[in-house]
Design a protein around this motif. Structure first.
Motif, PDB file in Angstrom:
ATOM      1  N   SER A   1       0.807  -1.225   0.000  1.00 52.24           N
ATOM      2  CA  SER A   1       0.000   0.000   0.000  1.00 52.24           C
ATOM      3  C   SER A   1       0.838   1.273   0.000  1.00 52.24           C
ATOM      4  N   THR A   2       2.146   1.157   0.186  1.00 56.13           N
ATOM      5  CA  THR A   2       3.013   2.337   0.171  1.00 56.13           C
ATOM      6  C   THR A   2       3.719   2.522  -1.173  1.00 56.13           C
ATOM      7  N   SER A   3       3.421   1.673  -2.133  1.00 56.73           N
ATOM      8  CA  SER A   3       4.121   1.691  -3.419  1.00 56.73           C
ATOM      9  C   SER A   3       3.277   2.352  -4.511  1.00 56.73           C
ATOM     10  N   ILE A   4       3.843   3.374  -5.154  1.00 56.60           N
ATOM     11  CA  ILE A   4       3.181   4.017  -6.294  1.00 56.60           C
ATOM     12  C   ILE A   4       2.973   2.997  -7.412  1.00 56.60           C
ATOM     13  N   ARG A   5       3.968   2.203  -7.658  1.00 52.30           N
ATOM     14  CA  ARG A   5       3.878   1.185  -8.712  1.00 52.30           C
ATOM     15  C   ARG A   5       2.719   0.234  -8.452  1.00 52.30           C
ATOM     16  N   HIS A   6       2.558  -0.181  -7.206  1.00 50.68           N
ATOM     17  CA  HIS A   6       1.464  -1.092  -6.880  1.00 50.68           C
ATOM     18  C   HIS A   6       0.107  -0.399  -7.001  1.00 50.68           C
ATOM     19  N   CYS A   7       0.054   0.875  -6.663  1.00 53.98           N
ATOM     20  CA  CYS A   7      -1.187   1.636  -6.818  1.00 53.98           C
ATOM     21  C   CYS A   7      -1.579   1.691  -8.289  1.00 53.98           C
ATOM     22  N   LEU A   8      -0.621   1.947  -9.157  1.00 52.58           N
ATOM     23  CA  LEU A   8      -0.889   1.964 -10.598  1.00 52.58           C
ATOM     24  C   LEU A   8      -1.298   0.578 -11.096  1.00 52.58           C
ATOM     25  N   ARG A   9      -0.690  -0.439 -10.548  1.00 52.82           N
ATOM     26  CA  ARG A   9      -1.029  -1.812 -10.937  1.00 52.82           C
ATOM     27  C   ARG A   9      -2.467  -2.144 -10.533  1.00 52.82           C
ATOM     28  N   ILE A  10      -2.868  -1.715  -9.334  1.00 50.50           N
ATOM     29  CA  ILE A  10      -4.244  -1.940  -8.878  1.00 50.50           C
ATOM     30  C   ILE A  10      -5.212  -1.247  -9.833  1.00 50.50           C
ATOM     31  N   LEU A  11      -4.918  -0.009 -10.154  1.00 46.01           N
ATOM     32  CA  LEU A  11      -5.774   0.757 -11.060  1.00 46.01           C
ATOM     33  C   LEU A  11      -5.905   0.050 -12.405  1.00 46.01           C
ATOM     34  N   ARG A  12      -4.794  -0.339 -12.972  1.00 45.66           N
ATOM     35  CA  ARG A  12      -4.815  -1.029 -14.274  1.00 45.66           C
ATOM     36  C   ARG A  12      -5.596  -2.344 -14.188  1.00 45.66           C
ATOM     37  N   ASN A  13      -5.294  -3.154 -13.170  1.00 48.67           N
ATOM     38  CA  ASN A  13      -5.941  -4.463 -13.056  1.00 48.67           C
ATOM     39  C   ASN A  13      -7.440  -4.345 -12.806  1.00 48.67           C
ATOM     40  N   LYS A  14      -7.836  -3.431 -11.932  1.00 52.09           N
ATOM     41  CA  LYS A  14      -9.264  -3.281 -11.627  1.00 52.09           C
ATOM     42  C   LYS A  14     -10.008  -2.684 -12.824  1.00 52.09           C
ATOM     43  N   TYR A  15      -9.348  -1.831 -13.580  1.00 53.44           N
ATOM     44  CA  TYR A  15      -9.964  -1.277 -14.790  1.00 53.44           C
ATOM     45  C   TYR A  15     -10.211  -2.393 -15.811  1.00 53.44           C
ATOM     46  N   HIS A  16      -9.227  -3.245 -16.018  1.00 53.73           N
ATOM     47  CA  HIS A  16      -9.347  -4.314 -17.013  1.00 53.73           C
ATOM     48  C   HIS A  16     -10.232  -5.464 -16.553  1.00 53.73           C
ATOM     49  N   HIS A  17     -10.422  -5.605 -15.261  1.00 50.12           N
ATOM     50  CA  HIS A  17     -11.270  -6.672 -14.705  1.00 50.12           C
ATOM     51  C   HIS A  17     -12.435  -6.057 -13.935  1.00 50.12           C
ATOM     52  N   TYR A  18     -12.956  -4.964 -14.468  1.00 51.63           N
ATOM     53  CA  TYR A  18     -14.003  -4.197 -13.790  1.00 51.63           C
ATOM     54  C   TYR A  18     -15.218  -5.050 -13.424  1.00 51.63           C
ATOM     55  N   GLU A  19     -15.647  -5.891 -14.327  1.00 46.52           N
ATOM     56  CA  GLU A  19     -16.850  -6.701 -14.100  1.00 46.52           C
ATOM     57  C   GLU A  19     -16.674  -7.698 -12.951  1.00 46.52           C
ATOM     58  N   GLU A  20     -15.437  -7.969 -12.564  1.00 51.86           N
ATOM     59  CA  GLU A  20     -15.176  -8.894 -11.458  1.00 51.86           C
ATOM     60  C   GLU A  20     -15.216  -8.206 -10.098  1.00 51.86           C
ATOM     61  N   LEU A  21     -15.290  -6.868 -10.091  1.00 54.58           N
ATOM     62  CA  LEU A  21     -15.366  -6.146  -8.821  1.00 54.58           C
ATOM     63  C   LEU A  21     -16.695  -6.451  -8.142  1.00 54.58           C
ATOM     64  N   PRO A  22     -16.703  -6.460  -6.815  1.00 53.13           N
ATOM     65  CA  PRO A  22     -17.960  -6.729  -6.102  1.00 53.13           C
ATOM     66  C   PRO A  22     -19.037  -5.703  -6.472  1.00 53.13           C
ATOM     67  N   LEU A  23     -20.250  -6.179  -6.643  1.00 56.90           N
ATOM     68  CA  LEU A  23     -21.370  -5.305  -7.003  1.00 56.90           C
ATOM     69  C   LEU A  23     -21.530  -4.186  -5.973  1.00 56.90           C
ATOM     70  N   GLU A  24     -21.338  -4.501  -4.705  1.00 56.71           N
ATOM     71  CA  GLU A  24     -21.439  -3.500  -3.635  1.00 56.71           C
ATOM     72  C   GLU A  24     -20.503  -2.322  -3.896  1.00 56.71           C
ATOM     73  N   PHE A  25     -19.273  -2.616  -4.294  1.00 51.40           N
ATOM     74  CA  PHE A  25     -18.310  -1.557  -4.582  1.00 51.40           C
ATOM     75  C   PHE A  25     -18.716  -0.784  -5.831  1.00 51.40           C
ATOM     76  N   ARG A  26     -19.070  -1.493  -6.902  1.00 50.66           N
ATOM     77  CA  ARG A  26     -19.445  -0.818  -8.150  1.00 50.66           C
ATOM     78  C   ARG A  26     -20.633   0.116  -7.939  1.00 50.66           C
ATOM     79  N   GLU A  27     -21.586  -0.300  -7.140  1.00 48.68           N
ATOM     80  CA  GLU A  27     -22.747   0.558  -6.871  1.00 48.68           C
ATOM     81  C   GLU A  27     -22.368   1.762  -6.014  1.00 48.68           C
ATOM     82  N   SER A  28     -21.362   1.605  -5.168  1.00 44.58           N
ATOM     83  CA  SER A  28     -20.976   2.694  -4.265  1.00 44.58           C
ATOM     84  C   SER A  28     -20.212   3.809  -4.970  1.00 44.58           C
ATOM     85  N   ILE A  29     -19.687   3.558  -6.167  1.00 43.11           N
ATOM     86  CA  ILE A  29     -18.879   4.578  -6.850  1.00 43.11           C
ATOM     87  C   ILE A  29     -19.615   5.278  -7.974  1.00 43.11           C
ATOM     88  N   ILE A  30     -20.909   5.016  -8.137  1.00 38.80           N
ATOM     89  CA  ILE A  30     -21.678   5.692  -9.181  1.00 38.80           C
ATOM     90  C   ILE A  30     -21.659   7.187  -8.901  1.00 38.80           C
TER      91      ILE A  30
END
Length: 84
Positions: A15-44
C-alpha cells in the motif's frame, strides 16, 4: 472495504508503493466486471443518471482517492526520460 478485500484475491500489494497503486488501477480497470457489485454501486457518480456504474466511475474514484497520482507520474517521467 469491498475493494480492499477484492484487491488481494489474486496477488499481494504494497500500500506504500506508487507502482502497486498503478497496478491496482490497471488491473481493476481491465477486470471491472469482477469487482464486487457492492463496490461498483458505491462509486456511481452523483451526476450520473444511470443506475449502473462504469469504468469511468472507477477512474473518478481513483482520482478522488489519489488526487496527486497522475502529476507524480508526470514528474517522474519528466525527471527520468529523455525529452524526445
Amino acid at each position: 472495504p469491498a475493494l480492499l478485500s477484492n484487491m488481494t484475491r489474486h496477488r499481494t500489494y504494497d500500500s506504500t508503493s506508487i507502482r502497486h497503486c498503478l497496478r491496482i488501477l490497471r488491473n481493476k480497470y481491465h477486470h471491472y466486471e469482477e469487482l464486487p457489485l457492492e463496490f461498483r454501486e458505491s462509486i456511481i457518480a452523483d451526476d450520473d443518471n444511470s443506475s449502473s456504474s462504469s469504468k469511468n466511475d472507477l477512474m473518478r474514484y481513483f482520482e478522488h482517492m489519489f488526487p496527486l497520482l497522475l502529476m507524480h507520474c508526470v514528474g517522474v517521467c519528466r525527471a527520468n526520460l529523455e525529452p524526445n
